[in-house]
Design a protein around this motif. Structure first.
Motif, PDB file in Angstrom:
ATOM      1  N   ALA A 424      -2.077 -11.089  -3.321  1.00 35.95           N
ATOM      2  CA  ALA A 424      -1.087 -11.975  -2.703  1.00 35.95           C
ATOM      3  C   ALA A 424      -1.342 -12.117  -1.206  1.00 35.95           C
ATOM      4  CB  ALA A 424       0.315 -11.443  -2.956  1.00 35.95           C
ATOM      5  N   LEU A 425      -1.685 -11.002  -0.569  1.00 38.09           N
ATOM      6  CA  LEU A 425      -1.944 -11.052   0.875  1.00 38.09           C
ATOM      7  C   LEU A 425      -3.277 -11.731   1.159  1.00 38.09           C
ATOM      8  CD1 LEU A 425      -1.149 -10.259   3.748  1.00 38.09           C
ATOM      9  CD2 LEU A 425      -2.214  -8.036   3.373  1.00 38.09           C
ATOM     10  N   GLN A 426      -4.283 -11.394   0.355  1.00 33.39           N
ATOM     11  CA  GLN A 426      -5.619 -11.943   0.569  1.00 33.39           C
ATOM     12  C   GLN A 426      -5.634 -13.461   0.428  1.00 33.39           C
ATOM     13  OE1 GLN A 426      -8.764  -9.938  -1.654  1.00 33.39           O
ATOM     14  NE2 GLN A 426      -9.782 -11.883  -2.030  1.00 33.39           N
ATOM     15  N   GLN A 427      -4.881 -13.993  -0.518  1.00 31.81           N
ATOM     16  CA  GLN A 427      -4.851 -15.436  -0.757  1.00 31.81           C
ATOM     17  C   GLN A 427      -3.680 -16.123  -0.059  1.00 31.81           C
ATOM     18  OE1 GLN A 427      -5.082 -16.081  -5.030  1.00 31.81           O
ATOM     19  NE2 GLN A 427      -6.486 -14.341  -5.259  1.00 31.81           N
ATOM     20  N   SER A 428      -2.865 -15.326   0.638  1.00 33.13           N
ATOM     21  CA  SER A 428      -1.697 -15.834   1.378  1.00 33.13           C
ATOM     22  C   SER A 428      -0.788 -16.672   0.494  1.00 33.13           C
ATOM     23  CB  SER A 428      -2.148 -16.664   2.598  1.00 33.13           C
ATOM     24  OG  SER A 428      -1.074 -16.811   3.514  1.00 33.13           O
ATOM     25  N   VAL A 429      -0.398 -16.102  -0.644  1.00 24.79           N
ATOM     26  CA  VAL A 429       0.481 -16.791  -1.595  1.00 24.79           C
ATOM     27  C   VAL A 429       1.937 -16.549  -1.182  1.00 24.79           C
ATOM     28  CG1 VAL A 429       1.059 -17.086  -4.021  1.00 24.79           C
ATOM     29  CG2 VAL A 429      -1.257 -16.378  -3.365  1.00 24.79           C
ATOM     30  N   ASN A 430       2.733 -17.569  -1.216  1.00 30.35           N
ATOM     31  CA  ASN A 430       4.099 -17.475  -0.689  1.00 30.35           C
ATOM     32  C   ASN A 430       5.106 -16.803  -1.624  1.00 30.35           C
ATOM     33  OD1 ASN A 430       3.377 -18.709   1.692  1.00 30.35           O
ATOM     34  ND2 ASN A 430       4.000 -20.768   1.022  1.00 30.35           N
ATOM     35  N   ALA A 431       5.116 -17.192  -2.884  1.00 29.91           N
ATOM     36  CA  ALA A 431       6.155 -16.720  -3.806  1.00 29.91           C
ATOM     37  C   ALA A 431       6.228 -15.197  -3.885  1.00 29.91           C
ATOM     38  CB  ALA A 431       5.945 -17.335  -5.189  1.00 29.91           C
ATOM     39  N   PRO A 432       5.101 -14.471  -4.024  1.00 28.73           N
ATOM     40  CA  PRO A 432       5.190 -13.016  -4.091  1.00 28.73           C
ATOM     41  C   PRO A 432       5.758 -12.396  -2.808  1.00 28.73           C
ATOM     42  CG  PRO A 432       3.067 -13.762  -4.875  1.00 28.73           C
ATOM     43  CD  PRO A 432       3.717 -14.940  -4.240  1.00 28.73           C
ATOM     44  N   ALA A 433       5.468 -13.018  -1.642  1.00 28.24           N
ATOM     45  CA  ALA A 433       5.957 -12.472  -0.377  1.00 28.24           C
ATOM     46  C   ALA A 433       7.479 -12.550  -0.306  1.00 28.24           C
ATOM     47  CB  ALA A 433       5.327 -13.227   0.789  1.00 28.24           C
ATOM     48  N   VAL A 434       8.049 -13.680  -0.725  1.00 29.94           N
ATOM     49  CA  VAL A 434       9.507 -13.833  -0.683  1.00 29.94           C
ATOM     50  C   VAL A 434      10.162 -12.902  -1.699  1.00 29.94           C
ATOM     51  CG1 VAL A 434      11.423 -15.450  -0.931  1.00 29.94           C
ATOM     52  CG2 VAL A 434       9.259 -16.230   0.064  1.00 29.94           C
ATOM     53  N   TRP A 435       9.590 -12.835  -2.884  1.00 31.39           N
ATOM     54  CA  TRP A 435      10.129 -11.937  -3.921  1.00 31.39           C
ATOM     55  C   TRP A 435      10.131 -10.493  -3.433  1.00 31.39           C
ATOM     56  CZ3 TRP A 435       7.907  -7.818  -6.581  1.00 31.39           C
ATOM     57  CH2 TRP A 435       8.626  -7.336  -7.667  1.00 31.39           C
ATOM     58  N   LEU A 436       9.031 -10.110  -2.762  1.00 33.12           N
ATOM     59  CA  LEU A 436       8.908  -8.730  -2.292  1.00 33.12           C
ATOM     60  C   LEU A 436       9.935  -8.427  -1.203  1.00 33.12           C
ATOM     61  CD1 LEU A 436       7.248  -6.139  -2.573  1.00 33.12           C
ATOM     62  CD2 LEU A 436       5.705  -7.011  -0.810  1.00 33.12           C
ATOM     63  N   LEU A 437      10.175  -9.380  -0.309  1.00 26.36           N
ATOM     64  CA  LEU A 437      11.181  -9.149   0.736  1.00 26.36           C
ATOM     65  C   LEU A 437      12.556  -8.939   0.118  1.00 26.36           C
ATOM     66  CD1 LEU A 437      12.145  -9.027   3.655  1.00 26.36           C
ATOM     67  CD2 LEU A 437      12.222 -11.533   3.686  1.00 26.36           C
ATOM     68  N   GLN A 438      12.864  -9.707  -0.917  1.00 28.11           N
ATOM     69  CA  GLN A 438      14.161  -9.521  -1.569  1.00 28.11           C
ATOM     70  C   GLN A 438      14.266  -8.125  -2.201  1.00 28.11           C
ATOM     71  OE1 GLN A 438      15.068 -11.292  -5.370  1.00 28.11           O
ATOM     72  NE2 GLN A 438      16.986 -12.180  -4.576  1.00 28.11           N
ATOM     73  N   GLN A 439      13.149  -7.645  -2.774  1.00 26.52           N
ATOM     74  CA  GLN A 439      13.165  -6.321  -3.399  1.00 26.52           C
ATOM     75  C   GLN A 439      13.382  -5.218  -2.356  1.00 26.52           C
ATOM     76  OE1 GLN A 439      12.993  -6.127  -6.866  1.00 26.52           O
ATOM     77  NE2 GLN A 439      13.107  -8.345  -6.522  1.00 26.52           N
ATOM     78  N   VAL A 440      12.728  -5.343  -1.211  1.00 25.87           N
ATOM     79  CA  VAL A 440      12.833  -4.316  -0.166  1.00 25.87           C
ATOM     80  C   VAL A 440      14.171  -4.394   0.552  1.00 25.87           C
ATOM     81  CG1 VAL A 440      11.858  -3.540   2.041  1.00 25.87           C
ATOM     82  CG2 VAL A 440      10.338  -4.222   0.169  1.00 25.87           C
ATOM     83  N   GLY A 441      14.645  -5.616   0.776  1.00 25.59           N
ATOM     84  CA  GLY A 441      15.895  -5.810   1.505  1.00 25.59           C
ATOM     85  C   GLY A 441      15.644  -6.256   2.935  1.00 25.59           C
ATOM     86  N   ILE A 442      16.397  -7.259   3.374  1.00 28.25           N
ATOM     87  CA  ILE A 442      16.188  -7.821   4.702  1.00 28.25           C
ATOM     88  C   ILE A 442      16.471  -6.789   5.797  1.00 28.25           C
ATOM     89  CG2 ILE A 442      17.086  -9.528   6.347  1.00 28.25           C
ATOM     90  CD1 ILE A 442      17.423 -11.449   3.999  1.00 28.25           C
ATOM     91  N   THR A 443      17.481  -5.970   5.608  1.00 21.22           N
ATOM     92  CA  THR A 443      17.832  -4.982   6.641  1.00 21.22           C
ATOM     93  C   THR A 443      16.696  -4.003   6.871  1.00 21.22           C
ATOM     94  OG1 THR A 443      20.194  -5.139   6.116  1.00 21.22           O
ATOM     95  CG2 THR A 443      19.449  -3.166   7.297  1.00 21.22           C
TER      96      THR A 443
END
Length: 619
Positions: A424-443
């Motif tokens: 996801a990072l290597q190809q700079s794909v957007n959807a996995p990045a947003v999903w991952l932020l939601q899993q970790v939490g914005i705070t």
């Protein structure tokens, strides 16, 4: 007494009364003049103590000790202070022989000189500058103008007497030698010696150089060594003759000096470093509590972390149009770059534009542009790794998901269902990045970013920051600061331009003290470095490759203007690091609109990073 005699007597008496009245008026005027003469100088000197503190050019110094820049004074000149003890006796004696032989014998005024001047002025029916002592010259330059009037001459004499009562001869001579204008924008003998001869230690001046310096004050514009013509040499010969007659030099020394040709110092390199030095001055002001004006005119020495080689490589590369996208209708594509040594925190090179000038917009330090995907390691992947719940091989969701009104999309329009974090990072794909932020939490994510030096505002507390949608924007300096933590194994070292600030007496006002601290785990930093190297070796950052290991991430923010190509971009980024240095590059237009946008991708920024780093580190 007949009528005729009475009239004559009354006429004589009227004449006597008139003469008496004139005498009284004359006495009153004389007493008033003496009173004025006695008081005026003391009042002027007492009311203006600041006049006796001469502004000095502060100096910016590179990390290797080489001088970067002397800061011009408000009058657009340069002054470097010299103590009398640092000035060779021959130079002192020569100046006194040329300008004021009776300096140590008078109290501010040379009465014999004044008589000679009055006699000359009377013959020529005009007021000249004759009879001026060194004290009077100092007074004229500090307190008065050069008007050729009797009142100005009277004021000058009054202040000179007052100044002699307040200061010692030592102090007056030192002030004079530091204040006097020496031509070509140089004030004082130290600045002149360095400017005309490249001599920083005054005691190393030759006889010929001393004679040249002593000859300048009589006509700074025509007698300085850079004047085209024979006048400087002729004036030097006159001074050498005076030196010989006064027994200061031998006949042999005089002849040798007369036959000496002026050798101007070698010109400095053309590197400007304008953006770096502006930023360094502002940082020094913050660290010392001094105002910018105080810092510029206080004779301070500001030692920076600039690598002259890195700054030169940066500016040379930025001067080549081939590294930048095409310009717009009436704007040039701009760019900024910061390079810091993550092992020390020192900023080794910085530019806030392609052709920066002192005081111009410094894009390298202003939080103004959205970082796009270059923000993903800071806000998405870094926090996920640090949580311990994810690794580079963890599977992330790659699906078209709506998060309320926020509907992120992959630029390719395709979705694989799931992919590893590394992919996801290597190809700079957007959807996995947003999903991952939601899993970790914005705070937790924003807390992680703050540890790397980027504090986000309350309005950034939404999922759009996953893709670099930062409300106020970030600067290249902050992006370099953040990535430097990954580069240094999780250790935060404050990005700084200033090592030390000393005053004109060598007293240290500020010195940077290393404050490296572990803010994220070594494991997180190492995993991130591995993934970012894959981005450069096989992913979106391939144009940043060099012969040494490079880790980094591209970033792009799209134009998003109705009726304009969907391929248009506002900002291009690349942030990355080698084992030695971390760098951040930004490209874009200052004003983005339908006539000013880029169709090039972030590979342009990656290629610029590689070109700059390769120039100084080697390919």
């Amino acid at each position: 007494m007949n009528t005729m005699q009475g009239k004559a007597w009354r006429k004589i008496m009227r004449s006597l009364y008139f003469s008496f009245d004139l005498a009284v008026i004359g006495a009153v005027v004389l007493l008033a003049g003496l009173f004025y003469f006695h008081l005026y100088g003391g009042i002027v000197v007492g009311r203006h103590p600041e006049k006796l503190v001469l502004p000095q050019s502060s100096i910016l110094v590179a990390s290797d000790g080489s001088e970067l820049r002397k800061i011009p004074l408000p009058e657009s000149g340069y002054r470097l202070r010299a103590r009398l003890e640092d000035i060779p006796e021959l130079l002192l004696d020569t100046f006194l022989a040329v300008e004021d032989r009776s300096f140590y014998g008078h109290e501010g005024l040379d009465y014999k000189g004044i008589v000679r001047a009055v006699y000359t002025n009377s013959i020529h029916m005009r007021i000249s500058e004759g009879g001026s002592t060194i004290t009077q010259q100092l007074v004229r330059n500090l307190y008065l103008n050069r008007d050729q009037t009797l009142l100005r001459k009277l004021n000058e004499a009054s202040i000179a007497l007052a100044l002699e009562k307040r200061l010692s001869k030592h102090d007056i001579l030192e002030l004079y030698l530091n204040e006097i204008y020496m031509g070509d924008g140089q004030y004082g003998i130290k600045a002149a010696a360095e400017h005309y001869f490249g001599v920083t230690d005054l005691k190393k001046l030759s006889v010929a150089q001393i004679a040249s310096l002593a000859g300048i004050p009589k006509g700074p514009s025509i007698y300085n060594p850079l004047y085209k013509g024979d006048l400087p040499v002729q004036r030097r010969s006159i001074v050498l003759g005076i030196m010989k007659r006064q027994g200061l030099i031998s006949n042999e020394e005089m002849m040798t000096a007369m036959n000496t040709k002026h050798q101007p110092p070698q010109a400095s390199n053309t590197m400007s470093g304008a953006s770096y030095m502006d930023a360094a001055l502002r940082e020094a002001a913050q660290r010392t509590g001094k105002t910018l004006e105080e810092l510029k005119t206080g004779g301070y020495t500001i030692v920076t972390g600039m690598s002259a080689a890195a700054q030169s490589a940066l500016e040379q590369t930025f001067s080549s149009p081939e590294f930048f996208p095409p310009d717009g209708k009436d704007q040039q594509v701009e760019a900024a770059m910061v390079i810091m040594d993550h092992r020390t925190g020192e900023v080794v090179a910085l530019t806030g534009g392609r052709n920066p000038a002192a005081g111009s917009l410094n894009r390298a330090v202003i939080d103004a542009r959205q970082p796009g995907s270059a923000f993903k390691p800071i806000i998405d992947y870094g926090p996920a790794l640090e949580s311990g719940k994810f690794s580079p091989d963890s599977m992330l969701q790659d699906r078209k998901i709506s998060y309320g009104s926020y509907k992120p999309q992959n630029l390719s329009g395709t979705y694989q269902g799931q992919m590893t974090m590394r992919q996801a990072l290597q190809q700079s794909v957007n959807a996995p990045a947003v999903w991952l932020l939601q899993q970790v939490g914005i705070t937790k994510a924003t807390q992680f970013a703050a540890k790397l030096g980027i504090s986000l505002a309350p309005e950034d507390a939404n999922l759009s920051i996953a893709l670099g949608g930062v409300h106020a924007g970030v600067s290249p300096l902050k992006m370099a600061q953040a990535y430097s933590v990954f580069a240094s194994g999780g250790i935060y070292r404050e990005a700084h331009l200033v090592r030390q600030v000393t005053d004109s007496n060598g007293r240290v006002l500020y010195a940077y003290h290393p404050d490296g601290r572990q803010v994220i785990s070594r494991a997180t930093a190492d995993s991130m470095t591995g993934m970012l190297r894959a981005v450069v070796n096989e992913g979106t950052g391939m144009k940043a490759r060099m012969s040494r290991p490079v880790a980094g991430k591209t970033g792009t923010t799209q134009l998003g203007l109705p009726g304009v190509s969907s391929k248009g971009n506002r900002d291009l980024w690349f942030v990355g690091y080698t084992p030695e240095w971390t760098g951040a590059v930004w490209m874009g237009f200052d004003r983005t609109d339908a006539d000013h946008y880029m169709t090039a991708g972030s590979g342009k920024a990656a290629a610029l990073f590689s070109a700059v780093m390769s120039r100084v580190l080697g390919r």
